[in-house]
Design a protein around this motif. Structure first.
Motif, PDB file in Angstrom:
ATOM      1  N   GLU A 306       0.831  -1.206   0.000  1.00  0.00           N
ATOM      2  CA  GLU A 306       0.000   0.000   0.000  1.00  0.00           C
ATOM      3  C   GLU A 306       0.862   1.250   0.000  1.00  0.00           C
ATOM      4  O   GLU A 306       1.818   1.362   0.768  1.00  0.00           O
ATOM      5  N   ARG A 307       0.536   2.215  -0.873  1.00  0.00           N
ATOM      6  CA  ARG A 307       1.328   3.435  -0.976  1.00  0.00           C
ATOM      7  C   ARG A 307       0.521   4.713  -0.748  1.00  0.00           C
ATOM      8  O   ARG A 307       1.086   5.754  -0.443  1.00  0.00           O
ATOM      9  N   PHE A 308      -0.815   4.675  -0.890  1.00  0.00           N
ATOM     10  CA  PHE A 308      -1.604   5.895  -0.681  1.00  0.00           C
ATOM     11  C   PHE A 308      -1.901   6.107   0.802  1.00  0.00           C
ATOM     12  O   PHE A 308      -1.746   7.205   1.332  1.00  0.00           O
ATOM     13  N   PRO A 355       0.098   9.575   1.638  1.00  0.00           N
ATOM     14  CA  PRO A 355      -0.658  10.767   1.226  1.00  0.00           C
ATOM     15  C   PRO A 355      -2.030  10.904   1.873  1.00  0.00           C
ATOM     16  O   PRO A 355      -2.596  12.006   1.886  1.00  0.00           O
ATOM     17  N   SER A 356      -2.587   9.815   2.410  1.00  0.00           N
ATOM     18  CA  SER A 356      -3.918   9.919   3.036  1.00  0.00           C
ATOM     19  C   SER A 356      -3.863  10.659   4.370  1.00  0.00           C
ATOM     20  O   SER A 356      -4.913  11.011   4.919  1.00  0.00           O
TER      21      SER A 356
END
Length: 365
Positions: A306-308, A355-356
């Motif tokens: 997961e990256r976001f 970023p979230s």
């Protein structure tokens, strides 16, 4: 009897015991490890004799044996079982984190010469097949049990013939050694970090069903966070029996948190239908809420890819490796059956930005 010297008394060896017992020293070694190849009566006799002679394992020799084992070329020895118990085939894959447990376990077994066989307990039992007989036919005596589909789950096997290590706390009968994320500490760590970023109204959103399956660890950790961080808003803990879209959005509009702490189970289900129905992110964006400008999202049990989303990584692959180490240690010592005193091995989680999570959001009134 033990050899004597003019100085300190000699350490009793396996050979000493073997001479008195009139068996081979390898038989003594296996008997002291409770190996199933030695009849129980012989194991008891040899163990009692070893105690009478004052035998104590030599820690330096054990360390040397372990060193030689790690230096030796690894060859396949035997298989461990990945024993699942979901009503639907491959139901355990619903949570990506479980696949990461398995990845970590497989990587460790390849290092030490074991393999992993997949065993679907629920499907085999429903088909009337004898699961213990299947395990024995495959030479499987060590079992890894991923989290169960419900809290307080049972697994019926002749456990005295097997060694088991479970993930999490959802399996309660039998009580086995287990490995889990330090969930209480994870939510406490995440809450503290979010407050340090400037958030004033962090909220935990979580289903009561999942909370019970994790022995209420996350809700307890968040309550502690609210107290220690001097955030006394009880409504910021939202744990209904089941998360429903309309009820959640009503609570969100009424409470107005500036960051939501959510469970990866409601954020990253593998099943696409469940993803669209239960994904808090979609509920908010469909309602016109911008993430992260209007509210940030921090996730517990982040998948490794997961990256976001930011939040807490359980270090799931390390958990899988730790479970294999615990299981193979019990196998080598011959510790079959449910343990008298189950161990709970907790693995620390790690914060991961994303970023979230937008720091220093202006607090809502």
């Amino acid at each position: 009897m033990p050899r004597k010297t003019n100085s300190l008394p000699a350490r009793v060896t396996l050979g000493d015991i073997a001479r008195v017992a009139k068996v081979h020293h390898s038989t003594v070694s296996r008997a002291l490890r409770n190996h199933h190849s030695i009849p129980e009566s012989s194991r008891v006799r040899i163990q009692q004799l070893a105690q009478t002679l004052g035998y104590r394992p030599d820690p330096m020799l054990a360390a040397l044996a372990a060193y030689r084992k790690t230096r030796a070329r690894v060859t396949f020895q035997s298989a461990l079982g990945w024993l699942t118990n979901f009503p639907e085939p491959d139901g355990w894959r619903y949570r990506q984190i479980m696949s990461e447990y398995l990845d970590g376990a497989r990587a460790r077994t390849e290092q030490i010469g074991f393999g992993i066989d997949m065993i679907d307990f629920h499907s085999l039992s429903r088909e009337g097949k004898n699961v213990p007989q299947i395990l024995q036919a495959r030479g499987i005596r060590g079992l890894l049990l991923p989290p169960q589909p419900a809290a307080h789950s049972h697994m019926h096997l002749p456990w005295n013939e097997f060694v088991g290590v479970s993930f999490g706390s959802s399996l309660t009968r039998p009580l086995l050694h287990s490995v889990s994320n330090y969930q209480y500490g994870s939510v406490l760590k995440l809450s503290r970090h979010l407050v340090s970023l400037g958030f004033k109204r962090p909220a935990l959103v979580y289903s009561g069903h999942s909370d019970e399956r994790l022995n209420f660890s996350w809700s307890a950790g968040f309550r502690s966070a609210l107290t220690h961080l001097k955030i006394f808003h009880k409504t910021l803990l939202y744990v209904p029996p089941k998360l429903l879209k309309d009820a959640f959005l009503h609570w969100f509009d009424r409470t107005q948190p500036d960051v939501l702490i959510i469970d990866g189970e409601i954020c990253f289900p593998n099943n696409l239908e469940n993803r669209m129905q239960n994904h808090v992110f979609h509920w908010l964006t469909d309602a016109g809420v911008n993430i992260p400008n209007d509210v940030s999202l921090a996730v517990l049990a982040l998948p490794s890819a997961e990256r976001f989303f930011g939040g807490i990584s359980e270090n799931a692959e390390e958990m899988g490796a730790a479970a294999v180490d615990l299981l193979t240690g019990c196998l080598q010592r011959g510790e079959f059956g449910p343990p008298r005193l189950p161990f709970r091995l907790s693995v620390e989680g790690s914060y991961r930005p994303g970023p979230s999570i937008r720091p220093h959001l202006k607090a809502r009134p």
